[in-house]
Design a protein around this motif. Structure first.
Motif, PDB file in Angstrom:
ATOM      1  N   PRO A  34      11.234  -8.658  13.036  1.00  0.00           N
ATOM      2  CA  PRO A  34      10.907  -7.081  12.322  1.00  0.00           C
ATOM      3  C   PRO A  34       9.768  -7.248  11.719  1.00  0.00           C
ATOM      4  N   VAL A  35       8.941  -6.210  11.511  1.00  0.00           N
ATOM      5  CA  VAL A  35       7.675  -5.896  11.165  1.00  0.00           C
ATOM      6  C   VAL A  35       7.675  -5.458   9.538  1.00  0.00           C
ATOM      7  N   ILE A  36       7.067  -6.218   8.694  1.00  0.00           N
ATOM      8  CA  ILE A  36       7.124  -5.768   7.357  1.00  0.00           C
ATOM      9  C   ILE A  36       5.639  -5.299   7.041  1.00  0.00           C
ATOM     10  N   LYS A  37       5.451  -3.957   6.590  1.00  0.00           N
ATOM     11  CA  LYS A  37       4.513  -3.276   6.307  1.00  0.00           C
ATOM     12  C   LYS A  37       4.253  -3.212   4.854  1.00  0.00           C
ATOM     13  N   ALA A  38       3.438  -4.007   4.324  1.00  0.00           N
ATOM     14  CA  ALA A  38       3.537  -4.436   2.928  1.00  0.00           C
ATOM     15  C   ALA A  38       1.972  -4.994   2.441  1.00  0.00           C
ATOM     16  N   PRO A  39       1.489  -4.346   1.257  1.00  0.00           N
ATOM     17  CA  PRO A  39       0.035  -4.820   0.981  1.00  0.00           C
ATOM     18  C   PRO A  39      -0.023  -6.234   0.678  1.00  0.00           C
ATOM     19  N   GLU A  40      -1.179  -6.857   1.001  1.00  0.00           N
ATOM     20  CA  GLU A  40      -1.341  -8.128   0.640  1.00  0.00           C
ATOM     21  C   GLU A  40      -1.322  -8.418  -0.704  1.00  0.00           C
ATOM     22  N   ARG A  41      -1.938  -7.354  -1.437  1.00  0.00           N
ATOM     23  CA  ARG A  41      -2.119  -7.380  -2.891  1.00  0.00           C
ATOM     24  C   ARG A  41      -1.588  -6.309  -3.520  1.00  0.00           C
ATOM     25  N   PHE A  42      -0.991  -6.197  -4.495  1.00  0.00           N
ATOM     26  CA  PHE A  42      -0.782  -5.147  -5.474  1.00  0.00           C
ATOM     27  C   PHE A  42      -1.325  -5.267  -6.641  1.00  0.00           C
ATOM     28  N   VAL A  43      -2.228  -4.599  -7.107  1.00  0.00           N
ATOM     29  CA  VAL A  43      -2.908  -4.636  -8.406  1.00  0.00           C
ATOM     30  C   VAL A  43      -2.498  -3.546  -9.306  1.00  0.00           C
ATOM     31  N   PHE A  44      -2.010  -3.874 -10.576  1.00  0.00           N
ATOM     32  CA  PHE A  44      -1.748  -2.579 -11.346  1.00  0.00           C
ATOM     33  C   PHE A  44      -2.269  -2.901 -12.740  1.00  0.00           C
ATOM     34  N   ASN A  45      -2.696  -1.907 -13.539  1.00  0.00           N
ATOM     35  CA  ASN A  45      -3.178  -1.955 -14.757  1.00  0.00           C
ATOM     36  C   ASN A  45      -2.490  -1.444 -15.837  1.00  0.00           C
ATOM     37  N   ASP A  46      -1.415  -1.029 -15.533  1.00  0.00           N
ATOM     38  CA  ASP A  46      -0.389  -0.499 -16.539  1.00  0.00           C
ATOM     39  C   ASP A  46       1.067  -1.126 -16.492  1.00  0.00           C
ATOM     40  N   ARG A  47       1.814  -1.460 -17.679  1.00  0.00           N
ATOM     41  CA  ARG A  47       2.759  -2.267 -17.670  1.00  0.00           C
ATOM     42  C   ARG A  47       4.069  -1.179 -17.403  1.00  0.00           C
ATOM     43  N   THR A  48       3.626   0.077 -17.095  1.00  0.00           N
ATOM     44  CA  THR A  48       4.807   1.014 -17.054  1.00  0.00           C
ATOM     45  C   THR A  48       4.964   0.837 -15.220  1.00  0.00           C
ATOM     46  N   ALA A  49       3.957   0.500 -14.605  1.00  0.00           N
ATOM     47  CA  ALA A  49       4.133   0.171 -13.282  1.00  0.00           C
ATOM     48  C   ALA A  49       5.598  -0.610 -13.018  1.00  0.00           C
ATOM     49  N   LYS A  50       6.470  -0.474 -12.293  1.00  0.00           N
ATOM     50  CA  LYS A  50       7.630  -1.199 -11.963  1.00  0.00           C
ATOM     51  C   LYS A  50       7.975  -1.742 -10.652  1.00  0.00           C
ATOM     52  N   GLU A  51       7.527  -0.733  -9.512  1.00  0.00           N
ATOM     53  CA  GLU A  51       8.029  -1.356  -8.140  1.00  0.00           C
ATOM     54  C   GLU A  51       6.650  -0.999  -7.169  1.00  0.00           C
ATOM     55  N   ILE A  52       6.952  -1.945  -6.186  1.00  0.00           N
ATOM     56  CA  ILE A  52       5.798  -2.117  -5.113  1.00  0.00           C
ATOM     57  C   ILE A  52       6.633  -1.277  -3.947  1.00  0.00           C
ATOM     58  N   GLU A  53       5.958  -0.519  -3.458  1.00  0.00           N
ATOM     59  CA  GLU A  53       6.683   0.317  -2.127  1.00  0.00           C
ATOM     60  C   GLU A  53       6.077  -0.567  -0.720  1.00  0.00           C
ATOM     61  N   PHE A  54       7.065  -0.830   0.093  1.00  0.00           N
ATOM     62  CA  PHE A  54       6.772  -1.197   1.369  1.00  0.00           C
ATOM     63  C   PHE A  54       7.749  -0.867   2.502  1.00  0.00           C
ATOM     64  N   ASP A  55       7.397  -1.133   3.785  1.00  0.00           N
ATOM     65  CA  ASP A  55       8.222  -0.740   4.819  1.00  0.00           C
ATOM     66  C   ASP A  55       8.590  -1.789   5.823  1.00  0.00           C
TER      67      ASP A  55
END
Length: 821
Positions: A625-646
């Motif tokens: 299968p093909v995973i479409k996800a960012p190589e890096r996920f950067v966030f600056n806020d602790r409220t961020a909880k999930e990383i979206e990918f396909d």
């Protein structure tokens, strides 16, 4: 004093009983005595009709005699019934009457059958019911001449014959009462009845009752029944029932036949008194030579012991035959046997009667048979047999019964109407010598018969037939052969008659659902059989495929198929894409020839040939299968909880795991939970995706907690632009200026920013973590731009150079021209 004659008239099946007085005058008094038996004199047996009261005492000439009473059915005394028929009566009826009458007797009764009209015909001697019934058709299927009915001759003949039968004797005469053409009158009949001790019963639709009445009046006992022809059967049955229910009174006589009166006393009824008519003379007859066995007659009679006869007393001897012959001659009495002149007698029954004109009490008769018809015998003897041990059956069908049968010199007694004789045969022809000896001692035979023993059964060959089939009809062929001759071939219900020693056959077998059993049987003339049983199971139902277990998606080039199928007859074969497999295989390998969908045809064949088919689709997938996800996920806020990918796959995703924990799709996307990090920290998330075929893809996402905004360095441009350099530790996302937004990638980038109208602007940069940094920058006017200043300097330098060159060229040209000159 009562006379014992009874006249009974029937009309509408009702009996009215009347009794005659001594002077032939009808009396209203009821009598019970049917007759007396003097066979064992001085012991006397009295046969009485069933009455309500019991006989308590018996007196003979006033002297009391001890008595013993018994029912006729339970008595040890044999009952002898003579049946003399002139009326037409049905054979079946008479046979049923005798059969019913013979039941329950302690000592079975015997029957002697006679018929009379112009001739007196002897049918059978005293025999039990079984033998008597065989001769009843000879008695009833006769044509009578009504012009002459020798009633008294017949009564005399049968009574004299019954004289030598032990037991109580009853003579049943069924006729119309007419008497014409007889040589002996009623007085002879009366005297011979007395001598024999026979009890006469007259039954019929009378043309005349004169002769029956006269006989009954004088004999002292007997019955007369008058019946319409249509009621004859009913009356006959009633008479036999009356006899069955009668009783026997046994008592002792006085001796010397001197009794005159017998009195029966009852407990509650008045006594009954009868004349005691016992035989007055004791005549002994001696048959020296029997016409049947010796061919001629020698007969003596002896009157010795009769003190009342004087030497020289005249005697008269008369002879009549059943066919109408009459003769008479005289003789004189002497002490000792008196011979009757030897003579040859023609065929028939002959009655000799001796009387004396000087002594009226002397009368005696003797019956002789001459050249009677032979017995009717049915011998069942197969000419061809297949049994080593057989029985030959002999059946008496009428006439004079047999006493013995001889088979190859071995004598067998014919105690019953039917006789079976066991025989042991050898292979091939067997010769039998048969002889028959009848009631009178006559020998018939020898007769030679042959029996062929064939113990070899026929051979039978059948075509091969399936044990299981799905066809409604099957053709069976076969071949039969015998050493002598075939009789038949039978296949189920179909029979083929054969007259040859070989036979080829072909027939159609109809097959029904379930077990079909066909019996093929061939038989030869001897009875040898050969039997073959064919069992064919008719199965018209396809197998039931319960389940096919296999991987629907695989990355392998070969998979294992498990088949679970049932059938009422059994699975014969499993076929995968026309390739057969043994049904006992639990695991069947299947090769997948291409990537993508592979269509596999599965066929289940049962033992009867029924097929169940099913198509299955197996997907071969070698691509992960093909995973479409960012190589890096950067966030600056602790409220961020999930990383979206396909995750995407050609044939479907089976599972997705983040850091080896399975996650599920939400809506259209997958989401990975952001780990808790400190500011500036980073972490790698592992993402694995497995498709339905088992292919796996893996990627990593670097998660960064970035709180530092990007930096902007500004450099002057060559014209009305400024060059800015943007940097971020974890990645740039976008920049906006002059109302435009431009996406950025990487951690560092340089951009030339043009200035159009305004000489100042604000630049806003956002990194991937969402940190934003803004900077206001200025730009020189165009005429102070480096490019413009460089251009001015270059132009001035160029002009100076040109000017310097022109001056130099002039100087050189001038010097050169002077030199030439």
């Amino acid at each position: 004093m009562k006379k014992g004659c009874v006249i009974v008239r029937t009309k509408h099946f009702l009996f009215f009983l009347f009794f005659l007085t001594f002077f032939s005058v009808l009396s209203g008094e009821e009598v019970s005595l049917l007759g007396l038996d003097f066979t064992e004199y001085p012991r006397v047996r009295a046969l009485l009709t069933p009455v309500e009261g019991e006989v308590s005492e018996v007196y003979i000439d006033g002297i009391k005699s001890n008595i013993f009473t018994e029912e006729l059915l339970r008595s040890k005394t044999r009952l002898v019934v003579g049946i003399l028929i002139q009326e037409e009566i049905e054979a079946d009826f008479l046979e049923n009457i005798l059969k019913e009458f013979s039941k329950d007797f302690l000592v079975p009764p015997v029957f002697t059958l006679w018929s009379y009209a112009t001739s007196i015909d002897f049918i059978t001697p005293p025999v039990e019911f079984e033998l008597a019934t065989r001769s009843i058709p000879l008695l009833t299927h006769r044509t009578y001449n009504n012009e002459s009915t020798r009633l008294t001759d017949a009564v005399c003949t049968v009574s004299s014959y019954l004289k030598y039968q032990e037991g109580i004797k009853i003579l049943l005469i069924i006729g119309d009462g007419s008497n014409s053409g007889s040589f002996f009158n009623e007085d002879y009949a009366i005297s011979l009845i007395h001598e024999s001790g026979t009890i006469p019963f007259f039954i019929g639709n009378w043309k005349s009752t004169q002769t029956p009445k006269k006989i009954l009046h004088s004999t002292n006992y007997g019955l007369l029944f008058s019946s319409q022809k249509k009621d004859l059967h009913k009356v006959t049955a009633e008479i036999f029932q009356l006899i069955r229910q009668s009783k026997i009174i046994n008592f002792q006589g006085l001796g010397n036949f001197n009794e005159n009166l017998i009195e029966f006393r009852y407990e509650n009824d008045p006594p009954e008194v009868y004349d005691f008519f016992a035989p007055k003379m004791n005549v002994h007859w001696y048959l020296r030579k029997n016409p049947i066995s010796d061919g001629q007659l020698e007969l003596d009679f002896d009157l010795s012991g009769e003190e009342r006869l004087r030497i020289g007393t005249k005697l008269r001897i008369e002879l009549i035959s059943s066919n109408g012959f009459y003769d008479s001659w005289s003789a004189k009495y002497r002490v000792g046997p008196l011979p009757i002149q030897p003579r040859m007698l023609e065929k028939g029954v002959w009655l000799f009667v001796v009387t004396s004109p000087e002594f009226s009490e002397l009368i005696s008769g003797y019956v002789v048979f001459s050249k009677l018809p032979g017995p009717l015998i049915e011998t069942k003897l197969p000419s061809l047999t297949n049994k080593t041990n057989i029985t030959v059956s002999f059946a008496h069908k009428g006439g004079v019964p047999l006493r013995y049968v001889k088979v190859n010199g071995n004598t067998f007694k014919m105690a019953d109407p039917d006789l079976t004789v066991p025989l042991t045969l050898k292979d091939g022809y067997n010769e039998l010598v048969l002889e028959y000896i009848d009631y009178f001692g006559r020998i018939f035979g020898p007769i030679t018969k042959s029996i062929f023993l064939d113990s070899l059964p026929p051979s039978l060959e059948l075509s091969e037939t399936p044990k299981y089939t799905n066809k409604r009809k099957i053709i069976l062929s076969g071949y039969a052969q015998d050493n002598l001759q075939l009789l038949s071939v039978q296949v189920g219900d179909k029979l083929f008659r054969i007259e040859d020693d070989t036979y080829n056959f072909e027939t159609e077998l109809e097959i029904k659902k379930g077990k079909n059993v066909f019996v093929v049987r061939t038989e030869d003339l001897a009875g040898n059989t050969t039997v073959e049983t064919i069992e064919i199971y008719g199965d018209f139902d396809s197998p039931n495929i319960q389940s096919l277990n296999y991987p629907h998606f695989t990355k392998e080039s070969e998979i294992i198929l498990t088949v679970n199928a049932t059938d009422n007859t059994g699975i014969n074969e499993i076929t995968i894409d026309n390739q057969p497999f043994d049904p006992s295989m639990k695991f069947i390998p299947i090769k997948l020839l291409k990537n993508g969908e592979n269509i596999v045809n599965v066929s289940i064949v049962d033992l009867a040939g029924n097929i169940a088919m099913q198509k299955i689709v197996i997907v071969k997938d070698n691509e992960p299968p093909v995973i479409k996800a960012p190589e890096r996920f950067v966030f600056n806020d602790r409220t961020a909880k999930e990383i979206e990918f396909d995750v995407w796959d050609n044939f479907g995703v089976d599972s997705v795991m983040v850091d080896d924990k399975r996650i599920f799709k939400k809506g259209e996307h997958f989401f990975a939970k952001i780990p808790q990090l400190e500011p500036g920290a980073r972490k790698l998330l592992s993402i694995k995706a497995i498709d339905l075929a088992g292919n796996m893809a893996q990627t990593f996402i670097e998660v960064v907690y970035d709180v530092e905004p990007p930096t902007i360095n500004v450099n002057d441009g060559y014209f009305t632009t400024r060059e800015i350099e943007i940097k971020d530790d974890f990645g740039l996302k976008k920049i906006s200026y002059n109302g435009e937004i431009t996406s950025l990638e990487g951690t560092i980038t340089k951009i030339l920013i043009p200035f159009k109208e305004k000489r100042t602007m604000t630049i806003t940069v956002e990194d991937t973590g969402g940190n934003v940094y803004s900077l206001k920058i200025k730009v020189y006017p165009w005429y102070l731009s480096p490019a413009f200043l460089i251009f001015i300097v270059a132009f001035i330098a160029f002009w100076i150079g040109i000017r310097f060159g022109v001056a130099y060229s002039r100087r050189r040209h001038k010097h050169h021209r002077v030199k030439l000159q």
